[in-house]
Scaffold this active site. Sequence first.
Site, PDB file in Angstrom:
ATOM      1  N   THR A  40      41.417 -19.333  11.192  1.00  0.00           N
ATOM      2  CA  THR A  40      41.678 -20.769  11.160  1.00  0.00           C
ATOM      3  C   THR A  40      40.473 -21.575  11.659  1.00  0.00           C
ATOM      4  O   THR A  40      40.429 -22.789  11.506  1.00  0.00           O
ATOM      5  CB  THR A  40      42.907 -21.115  12.013  1.00  0.00           C
ATOM      6  OG1 THR A  40      42.757 -20.527  13.308  1.00  0.00           O
ATOM      7  CG2 THR A  40      44.170 -20.546  11.369  1.00  0.00           C
ATOM      8  N   HIS A  45      38.077 -17.741  20.248  1.00  0.00           N
ATOM      9  CA  HIS A  45      37.838 -18.142  21.627  1.00  0.00           C
ATOM     10  C   HIS A  45      38.359 -17.035  22.543  1.00  0.00           C
ATOM     11  O   HIS A  45      38.926 -16.042  22.066  1.00  0.00           O
ATOM     12  CB  HIS A  45      38.488 -19.493  21.937  1.00  0.00           C
ATOM     13  CG  HIS A  45      39.945 -19.584  21.591  1.00  0.00           C
ATOM     14  ND1 HIS A  45      40.926 -18.923  22.311  1.00  0.00           N
ATOM     15  CD2 HIS A  45      40.589 -20.235  20.603  1.00  0.00           C
ATOM     16  CE1 HIS A  45      42.101 -19.174  21.793  1.00  0.00           C
ATOM     17  NE2 HIS A  45      41.942 -19.971  20.742  1.00  0.00           N
ATOM     18  N   HIS A  48      41.666 -15.148  22.265  1.00  0.00           N
ATOM     19  CA  HIS A  48      41.888 -14.119  21.248  1.00  0.00           C
ATOM     20  C   HIS A  48      41.504 -12.720  21.736  1.00  0.00           C
ATOM     21  O   HIS A  48      41.838 -11.726  21.089  1.00  0.00           O
ATOM     22  CB  HIS A  48      41.042 -14.406  19.993  1.00  0.00           C
ATOM     23  CG  HIS A  48      41.478 -15.604  19.217  1.00  0.00           C
ATOM     24  ND1 HIS A  48      40.715 -16.754  19.141  1.00  0.00           N
ATOM     25  CD2 HIS A  48      42.584 -15.828  18.467  1.00  0.00           C
ATOM     26  CE1 HIS A  48      41.335 -17.631  18.374  1.00  0.00           C
ATOM     27  NE2 HIS A  48      42.467 -17.099  17.955  1.00  0.00           N
ATOM     28  N   LYS A  82      53.339 -23.473  17.448  1.00  0.00           N
ATOM     29  CA  LYS A  82      52.996 -24.779  16.892  1.00  0.00           C
ATOM     30  C   LYS A  82      54.241 -25.657  16.781  1.00  0.00           C
ATOM     31  O   LYS A  82      55.336 -25.182  16.513  1.00  0.00           O
ATOM     32  CB  LYS A  82      52.353 -24.628  15.501  1.00  0.00           C
ATOM     33  CG  LYS A  82      51.057 -23.823  15.516  1.00  0.00           C
ATOM     34  CD  LYS A  82      49.980 -24.529  16.296  1.00  0.00           C
ATOM     35  CE  LYS A  82      48.713 -23.696  16.401  1.00  0.00           C
ATOM     36  NZ  LYS A  82      47.682 -24.342  17.219  1.00  0.00           N
ATOM     37  N   ARG A  86      50.386 -26.740  10.129  1.00  0.00           N
ATOM     38  CA  ARG A  86      48.930 -26.641  10.177  1.00  0.00           C
ATOM     39  C   ARG A  86      48.299 -27.361   8.992  1.00  0.00           C
ATOM     40  O   ARG A  86      48.901 -27.460   7.923  1.00  0.00           O
ATOM     41  CB  ARG A  86      48.494 -25.166  10.142  1.00  0.00           C
ATOM     42  CG  ARG A  86      48.850 -24.373  11.390  1.00  0.00           C
ATOM     43  CD  ARG A  86      48.409 -22.933  11.238  1.00  0.00           C
ATOM     44  NE  ARG A  86      48.825 -22.102  12.350  1.00  0.00           N
ATOM     45  CZ  ARG A  86      48.064 -21.865  13.422  1.00  0.00           C
ATOM     46  NH1 ARG A  86      46.869 -22.396  13.501  1.00  0.00           N
ATOM     47  NH2 ARG A  86      48.503 -21.090  14.397  1.00  0.00           N
ATOM     48  N   GLN A 172      53.053 -11.319   7.032  1.00  0.00           N
ATOM     49  CA  GLN A 172      52.535 -10.419   8.051  1.00  0.00           C
ATOM     50  C   GLN A 172      53.267  -9.065   7.999  1.00  0.00           C
ATOM     51  O   GLN A 172      52.670  -8.022   8.271  1.00  0.00           O
ATOM     52  CB  GLN A 172      52.647 -11.029   9.448  1.00  0.00           C
ATOM     53  CG  GLN A 172      51.739 -10.317  10.445  1.00  0.00           C
ATOM     54  CD  GLN A 172      51.709 -10.948  11.819  1.00  0.00           C
ATOM     55  OE1 GLN A 172      52.120 -10.341  12.794  1.00  0.00           O
ATOM     56  NE2 GLN A 172      51.226 -12.166  11.905  1.00  0.00           N
ATOM     57  N   ASP A 193      53.554 -13.781  21.709  1.00  0.00           N
ATOM     58  CA  ASP A 193      54.086 -14.691  20.703  1.00  0.00           C
ATOM     59  C   ASP A 193      54.219 -14.041  19.325  1.00  0.00           C
ATOM     60  O   ASP A 193      54.791 -14.635  18.406  1.00  0.00           O
ATOM     61  CB  ASP A 193      53.218 -15.943  20.606  1.00  0.00           C
ATOM     62  CG  ASP A 193      51.795 -15.648  20.138  1.00  0.00           C
ATOM     63  OD1 ASP A 193      51.322 -14.512  20.358  1.00  0.00           O
ATOM     64  OD2 ASP A 193      51.157 -16.548  19.561  1.00  0.00           O
ATOM     65  N   LYS A 230      45.970 -23.965  31.986  1.00  0.00           N
ATOM     66  CA  LYS A 230      45.851 -23.064  30.838  1.00  0.00           C
ATOM     67  C   LYS A 230      44.573 -22.233  30.919  1.00  0.00           C
ATOM     68  O   LYS A 230      43.492 -22.747  31.183  1.00  0.00           O
ATOM     69  CB  LYS A 230      45.859 -23.868  29.542  1.00  0.00           C
ATOM     70  CG  LYS A 230      46.012 -23.009  28.301  1.00  0.00           C
ATOM     71  CD  LYS A 230      46.275 -23.861  27.075  1.00  0.00           C
ATOM     72  CE  LYS A 230      46.504 -22.977  25.861  1.00  0.00           C
ATOM     73  NZ  LYS A 230      46.787 -23.773  24.643  1.00  0.00           N
ATOM     74  N   LYS A 233      40.428 -22.723  29.000  1.00  0.00           N
ATOM     75  CA  LYS A 233      40.063 -24.110  28.734  1.00  0.00           C
ATOM     76  C   LYS A 233      39.172 -24.636  29.854  1.00  0.00           C
ATOM     77  O   LYS A 233      39.362 -24.322  31.018  1.00  0.00           O
ATOM     78  CB  LYS A 233      41.317 -24.985  28.647  1.00  0.00           C
ATOM     79  CG  LYS A 233      42.190 -24.702  27.430  1.00  0.00           C
ATOM     80  CD  LYS A 233      41.573 -25.256  26.160  1.00  0.00           C
ATOM     81  CE  LYS A 233      42.540 -25.097  24.981  1.00  0.00           C
ATOM     82  NZ  LYS A 233      41.970 -25.627  23.745  1.00  0.00           N
ATOM     83  N   THR A 234      38.187 -25.443  29.470  1.00  0.00           N
ATOM     84  CA  THR A 234      37.339 -26.121  30.444  1.00  0.00           C
ATOM     85  C   THR A 234      37.419 -27.622  30.153  1.00  0.00           C
ATOM     86  O   THR A 234      38.091 -28.041  29.208  1.00  0.00           O
ATOM     87  CB  THR A 234      35.875 -25.661  30.330  1.00  0.00           C
ATOM     88  OG1 THR A 234      35.364 -26.060  29.039  1.00  0.00           O
ATOM     89  CG2 THR A 234      35.771 -24.148  30.455  1.00  0.00           C
TER      90      THR A 234
END
Length: 419
Positions: A40, A45, A48, A82, A86, A172, A193, A230, A233-234
């Site tokens: 996607t 990141h 993953h 989500k 998307r 899937q 998930d 989270k 994340k920054t």
Amino acid sequence: MDLLQDLQWRGIIYQQTDEEGFKEQLKKEMTSLYCGVDPTADSMHIGHLLPFLTLRRFQEAGHRPIILVGGATGMIGDPSGKTQERQLQSIEKIQHNVECLKKQLERIFNFEGENGAVMTNNYDWIGSLDMISFLRDYGKHIGINYMLSKDIVSSRLEAGISFTEFTYTILQAIDFNHLYENYNCKVQIGGSDQWGNITTGLEMIRKVQGEGAKGFGFTIPLVTKSDGTKFGKTESGAVWLDAEKTTPYEFYQFWINTADQDVVKYLKIFTFLSKEEIEALEESVQTEPHLRKAQKTLAEEMTRLVHGQEALDTAINISQALFSGDIKSLTAAEIMQGFKDVPSYKHEDGAEITLVDLIVNAKISPSKRQAREDITNGAISINGDKVTDVQYVLSQNDRVEDQFTIIRRGKKKYTLIQY
């Protein structure tokens, strides 16, 4: 300690469809396991990473990893996690993303030997699947009530879900069935998930391959931070594996700034250090936290894994130079990494200029009066060297590789001067 015991100690096991059966399967033979990611974006990141690093642990224990990049499923979009549909991307964009993700994943696995990793793309078997075959060969085996019971679907019913995303779990499931049939793949690994998608795949295998067919599902817990914020994340956003999006220096800094409360957990789940090595670092966190040995080790291990030794060396060099204030020791390339997000000013003509004029032009100080006061008080440094002469004129000698000058006001306010 065997592999599953090690995974348990590390806190990596969340759910298994058949714990005892899986244990026996791993003892019986070299087992093929797969983990997938949808393209996607043109980079993964750090969120993953954990499932793929877990897949690599199985490879190091003698089993065969199958890496799936979802060139087909990426065109649809997993509804998991989500709250809205998307945005669909073009085939060309998806294919570009596939190639980018493959390069990142190739750094993690060994592709040589009997249990060498296999890279696959589900567009190779789903891309040519026509609607009639999809409905007859696969859709017939998965009931609507079964799909509605899955959290990934039921959580979206109130907000709304398209038929496109509703059928994602079947796509899937087709993947798992295809890999089972063509690669003797018995196991799917995923984040927590993905439980609904994984179990749908097992249902598909049972229906298509017959009652004797046996597969396994294995999920990994969601990575959390002790302060409740989270992970991954920054302030500037996600921590990407792509060096153009998150530089190796920024990547290194993310890990080295891990809180004491989280660092041992991250060493366990992300690194391949032994139990003894991690326990020694845990002891260091308790007895000598100021040395930050655990954080330094975590940052080194992760940066080396994702970016390589040379990039790690550069990240450490930048960190040491910034800590010591020895900016002059950095190369222009290292300055671009270390000062990527600081304010910058372009000195257009490149001519000599007084320090007072430069720091006013660059809005480092608001006025010439304030600039002179800052210089006199020792608040201004050029490339790490304090300057107190209000008549100081910057020359080419103040530039790093004739490209940059770093001005610092106070302890932390840096400005990058470009030529």
